[in-house]
Design a protein around this motif. Structure first.
Motif, PDB file in Angstrom:
ATOM      1  N   VAL A 134      54.448  21.859  11.698  1.00  0.00           N
ATOM      2  CA  VAL A 134      53.967  21.385  10.382  1.00  0.00           C
ATOM      3  C   VAL A 134      52.533  21.858  10.137  1.00  0.00           C
ATOM      4  CG1 VAL A 134      53.410  19.334   9.004  1.00  0.00           C
ATOM      5  CG2 VAL A 134      55.552  19.422  10.309  1.00  0.00           C
ATOM      6  N   ALA A 135      51.712  21.837  11.175  1.00  0.00           N
ATOM      7  CA  ALA A 135      50.326  22.338  11.009  1.00  0.00           C
ATOM      8  C   ALA A 135      50.359  23.819  10.618  1.00  0.00           C
ATOM      9  CB  ALA A 135      49.532  22.136  12.301  1.00  0.00           C
ATOM     10  N   GLY A 136      51.278  24.566  11.222  1.00  0.00           N
ATOM     11  CA  GLY A 136      51.404  25.990  10.858  1.00  0.00           C
ATOM     12  C   GLY A 136      51.849  26.161   9.416  1.00  0.00           C
ATOM     13  N   ASP A 137      52.822  25.382   8.987  1.00  0.00           N
ATOM     14  CA  ASP A 137      53.312  25.456   7.593  1.00  0.00           C
ATOM     15  C   ASP A 137      52.201  25.121   6.599  1.00  0.00           C
ATOM     16  OD1 ASP A 137      55.725  26.026   8.678  1.00  0.00           O
ATOM     17  OD2 ASP A 137      56.777  24.215   7.988  1.00  0.00           O
ATOM     18  N   ILE A 138      51.451  24.058   6.891  1.00  0.00           N
ATOM     19  CA  ILE A 138      50.391  23.639   5.955  1.00  0.00           C
ATOM     20  C   ILE A 138      49.257  24.664   5.946  1.00  0.00           C
ATOM     21  CG2 ILE A 138      48.683  21.851   5.428  1.00  0.00           C
ATOM     22  CD1 ILE A 138      50.725  19.789   6.497  1.00  0.00           C
ATOM     23  N   GLY A 139      48.991  25.255   7.107  1.00  0.00           N
ATOM     24  CA  GLY A 139      47.977  26.325   7.150  1.00  0.00           C
ATOM     25  C   GLY A 139      48.386  27.481   6.259  1.00  0.00           C
ATOM     26  N   PHE A 140      49.675  27.806   6.265  1.00  0.00           N
ATOM     27  CA  PHE A 140      50.181  28.892   5.399  1.00  0.00           C
ATOM     28  C   PHE A 140      50.033  28.510   3.924  1.00  0.00           C
ATOM     29  CE2 PHE A 140      52.488  32.592   4.215  1.00  0.00           C
ATOM     30  CZ  PHE A 140      53.361  32.226   3.190  1.00  0.00           C
TER      31      PHE A 140
END
Ligand code: 6PG
Length: 233
Positions: free
Chosen positions: A19-25
């Protein structure tokens, strides 16, 4: 029909990384497109490990504005405050954090002052990230005398005051919440939940849609965009 896309993980750590990766994107794409990003983040405990990972990420935080998607009507230094936990995570990273807490005992007045604060932001948000309570509330849209106001407020209203009934044990105070239309105006809606009970409850709410007795079902029933749902045991 609600278009829900489920992502399931074996652990909270695995979900937090993803989720942190998705939100970073989402943040990087927003800044590439509009040179800024506006996020509405949830309260509660599930988001905390994701906040920690996200705040560590090398992102253009100075171009990011964050608001709580809902707030408890307590002073901002109170441990129940959502903006307190968001600020602790993201102010050190360099993001701008906008409180919508109002130290106003009258939750109706708080709704107006919170709405005024949100009106100054470059709406719509790039992300509204939601949790869900075990009673099916989301943001601070609870069953109770103010649910219809939160669900049916005109598009111009971004926040309303809410008195949950019964008052939630973990935070027995009035609240302010994004309205349904404010939530659904988001470019991306993301939900994080933990446990089998909440998965079954959310699946039931999505299945029931408009006829759901659960606030989250009534919110998502009007969604025109797909909903990203992240689940872990
Ligand atoms: C709040 C939250 C609320 C939260 C759910 C789930 O202010 O309480 O915004 O909507 O997302 O209660 O909380 P957990 O993630 O801790 O289960």
């Amino acid at each position: 029909m609600i278009e829900a896309e489920w992502w399931e993980y074996d652990s909270a750590d695995e979900m937090a990384d993803a989720v942190a990766g998705d939100i970073g994107f989402i943040i990087e794409s927003a800044i590439e497109a509009r040179n800024e990003a506006l996020l509405a983040l949830p309260g509660g405990n599930t988001p905390l490990p994701i906040f920690a990972r996200l705040a560590e990420a090398k992102l253009p935080w100075k171009r990011v504005t964050i608001v709580p998607g809902d707030e408890r009507l307590v002073p901002m230094d109170n441990e129940l405050s959502n903006v307190r936990s968001i600020a602790r995570a993201f102010l050190p990273a360099g993001a701008r954090v906008i409180p919508i807490t109002a130290d106003i005992a009258d939750y109706k007045l708080a709704g107006n002052s919170a709405d005024a604060r949100l009106q100054d932001l470059h709406w719509p948000p790039d992300l509204v990230w939601l949790g869900m309570g075990s009673d099916g509330h989301t943001a601070s849209i609870f069953n109770g005398p103010d649910m219809d106001d939160a669900l049916n407020a005109p598009k111009a209203r971004r926040a309303v005051g809410v008195m949950p009934e019964p008052l939630p044990a973990e935070a027995p105070v009035p609240r302010v919440t994004l309205t349904r239309s404010a939530i659904l105006s988001a470019r991306t809606i993301l939900i994080t939940i933990k446990g089998d009970e909440k998965r079954a409850l959310l699946e039931q709410a999505i299945e029931a849609g408009h006829s759901s007795k659960l606030p989250i079902g009534r919110v998502l029933a009007e969604a025109e965009q797909p909903i990203d749902i992240h689940w872990c045991p």
